[in-house]
Design a protein around this motif. Structure first.
Motif, PDB file in Angstrom:
ATOM      1  N   GLY A 181       0.821  -1.198   0.000  1.00 17.27           N
ATOM      2  CA  GLY A 181       0.000   0.000   0.000  1.00 17.27           C
ATOM      3  C   GLY A 181       0.862   1.257   0.000  1.00 17.27           C
ATOM      4  O   GLY A 181       2.020   1.224   0.418  1.00 17.27           O
ATOM      5  N   SER A 182       0.297   2.367  -0.465  1.00  8.38           N
ATOM      6  CA  SER A 182       1.080   3.609  -0.564  1.00  8.38           C
ATOM      7  C   SER A 182       0.243   4.811  -0.181  1.00  8.38           C
ATOM      8  O   SER A 182      -0.994   4.769  -0.207  1.00  8.38           O
ATOM      9  N   ILE A 183       0.948   5.885   0.153  1.00  9.63           N
ATOM     10  CA  ILE A 183       0.312   7.148   0.522  1.00  9.63           C
ATOM     11  C   ILE A 183       0.800   8.225  -0.432  1.00  9.63           C
ATOM     12  O   ILE A 183       2.004   8.426  -0.588  1.00  9.63           O
ATOM     13  N   LYS A 184      -0.109   8.920  -1.085  1.00  6.59           N
ATOM     14  CA  LYS A 184       0.249   9.952  -2.057  1.00  6.59           C
ATOM     15  C   LYS A 184       0.856  11.153  -1.340  1.00  6.59           C
ATOM     16  O   LYS A 184       0.371  11.585  -0.291  1.00  6.59           O
ATOM     17  N   CYS A 185       1.943  11.679  -1.933  1.00  8.50           N
ATOM     18  CA  CYS A 185       2.651  12.817  -1.334  1.00  8.50           C
ATOM     19  C   CYS A 185       2.572  14.039  -2.233  1.00  8.50           C
ATOM     20  O   CYS A 185       2.385  13.930  -3.457  1.00  8.50           O
ATOM     21  N   GLY A 186       2.745  15.205  -1.628  1.00  6.86           N
ATOM     22  CA  GLY A 186       2.762  16.435  -2.407  1.00  6.86           C
ATOM     23  C   GLY A 186       3.964  16.504  -3.308  1.00  6.86           C
ATOM     24  O   GLY A 186       3.893  16.983  -4.441  1.00  6.86           O
ATOM     25  N   ASP A 187       5.115  16.039  -2.818  1.00  6.73           N
ATOM     26  CA  ASP A 187       6.338  15.976  -3.604  1.00  6.73           C
ATOM     27  C   ASP A 187       7.269  14.957  -2.955  1.00  6.73           C
ATOM     28  O   ASP A 187       6.958  14.380  -1.906  1.00  6.73           O
ATOM     29  N   TYR A 188       8.440  14.750  -3.580  1.00  2.49           N
ATOM     30  CA  TYR A 188       9.320  13.706  -3.076  1.00  2.49           C
ATOM     31  C   TYR A 188       9.921  14.053  -1.717  1.00  2.49           C
ATOM     32  O   TYR A 188      10.216  13.161  -0.907  1.00  2.49           O
ATOM     33  N   GLN A 189      10.096  15.364  -1.435  1.00  2.00           N
ATOM     34  CA  GLN A 189      10.627  15.741  -0.123  1.00  2.00           C
ATOM     35  C   GLN A 189       9.694  15.287   0.995  1.00  2.00           C
ATOM     36  O   GLN A 189      10.147  14.866   2.066  1.00  2.00           O
ATOM     37  N   ASP A 190       8.378  15.386   0.749  1.00  2.04           N
ATOM     38  CA  ASP A 190       7.415  14.915   1.743  1.00  2.04           C
ATOM     39  C   ASP A 190       7.534  13.406   1.938  1.00  2.04           C
ATOM     40  O   ASP A 190       7.419  12.901   3.054  1.00  2.04           O
ATOM     41  N   ALA A 191       7.774  12.693   0.828  1.00  6.05           N
ATOM     42  CA  ALA A 191       7.923  11.236   0.919  1.00  6.05           C
ATOM     43  C   ALA A 191       9.160  10.877   1.739  1.00  6.05           C
ATOM     44  O   ALA A 191       9.122   9.974   2.591  1.00  6.05           O
ATOM     45  N   VAL A 192      10.259  11.597   1.496  1.00  3.76           N
ATOM     46  CA  VAL A 192      11.508  11.327   2.209  1.00  3.76           C
ATOM     47  C   VAL A 192      11.369  11.616   3.698  1.00  3.76           C
ATOM     48  O   VAL A 192      11.859  10.859   4.549  1.00  3.76           O
TER      49      VAL A 192
END
Length: 341
Positions: free
Chosen positions: A290-301
């Motif tokens: 499963g995954s969670i959508k992020c605003g950008d990659y910095q948020d994912a990191v």
């Protein structure tokens, strides 16, 4: 010739004062190049790029060889690959069936077609039905000098493209259900394959695409989102052995994309880097990430994407039709690694 090239590279490296350690940003103004013993050597970007330009001239003039072999696995021969070549005699004598979807799998540095990642991914796809799984073996990846392997990436990708073009033109293999899957340096080989096919590959999956000696702002010399109709990247050791910035149209960041749980200290990054292949094989066979959508990659990191699952699963077949953007992926520290929302 190889010894001369390596010596020339390091002669350039010592001819100018390298950046101070406090000024070094991996992938931005230079790279930490992996060594055979697991250590890293810093090289400034301008020094590395001069060396690569010189090496590219040698590669383009055919002064170096790039042997590439292909091994076909199907439901009729799931564990013992059949070596195939771009000849009708070879393909006719194999179990290749153009009516079935095809998957190319490409290993990274220091590996070969017998690497566990190939066995795992091959087994995962064949567990789902009838596929042609073609494992690529490129011997230049086994150079103890990482930089020498990097310089073979483009030519290797073109040879993969030549096999794809041959199967398409002579056997009617469809590009519409073709996946090319590559790990580390193999991810960039996949990108070059996509750049050189007679038509657009449906999907490329980059498993922690290699960072050292690849520049984000030079997409024509690395895997990028335009190399296939859909490009997915699974980034597990970002900023070290792999890219941290998003590579694919869909970029997935397990545990934030830099290090992976269960890998301990992982000083070389090899455990986290290799997890991308393990996660992908599990995703193909179980579809449980499963995954969670992020605003950008910095948020994912930084793992600041909230707690609402997106309905998108990393590595899923349907992603080509519904995914665009960056995703945080929670993972377990041991198998099964995926978390289903």
């Amino acid at each position: 010739m190889k010894t001369f090239l390596i010596l020339s590279f390091f002669a350039l490296a010592v001819s100018a004062l390298p950046l101070e350690e406090s000024e070094r940003i991996n992938g931005e103004n230079g790279w930490y190049l992996p060594q055979e013993d697991g250590s890293f050597e810093w090289v400034d970007m301008d020094v590395a790029e001069k060396w690569m330009e010189a090496q590219e001239q040698l590669e383009s003039r055919g002064l170096t060889t790039v042997p590439v072999k292909f091994y076909l696995y199907t439901s009729s021969n799931p564990t013992k690959g059949t070596k195939i070549t771009t000849t009708t005699n070879s393909i006719d004598a194999s179990n290749f069936n153009a009516a079935n979807p095809t998957r190319f799998v490409i290993h990274g540095w220091t590996q070969s077609y017998t690497a566990s990642m190939n066995k795992d991914i091959c087994s995962a796809w064949l567990s789902r039905g009838d596929y042609n799984v073609i494992v690529v073996d490129w011997s230049r990846a086994r150079s103890v000098d990482y930089a020498t392997s990097v310089m073979a990436v483009g030519a290797t990708g073109k040879k993969v493209a030549a096999m794809i073009n041959f199967l398409q033109s002579n056997y009617g293999m469809s590009l519409d259900n073709l996946y090319v899957i590559g790990h580390s340096l193999g991810a960039h080989v996949a990108g070059y394959a996509g750049k050189n096919t007679n038509g657009q590959v449906h999907t490329i999956v980059g498993l922690d695409p290699a960072l050292p000696l690849f520049s984000y702002n030079k997409p024509n010399k690395r895997l990028n989102a335009n190399d296939a109709w859909y490009v997915e990247s699974i980034q597990t050791n970002g900023g070290s052995l792999g890219f941290l910035k998003p590579i694919g149209k869909g970029a997935f960041y397990p545990n934030g994309g830099q290090s992976q749980p269960g890998c301990g200290w992982d000083l070389t990054g090899s455990c986290s880097h290799g997890r991308s292949t393990i996660y992908y094989a599990e995703a193909v066979s179980v579809d449980n990430f499963g995954s969670i959508k992020c605003g950008d990659y910095q948020d994912a990191v930084s793992k600041e994407c909230g707690s609402t699952y997106s309905g998108v699963r990393m590595g899923a077949d349907t992603n080509a039709y519904m995914v665009d953007g960056d995703f945080y992926v929670p993972v377990n520290s041991e198998a099964p690694f995926g978390m289903i929302n």
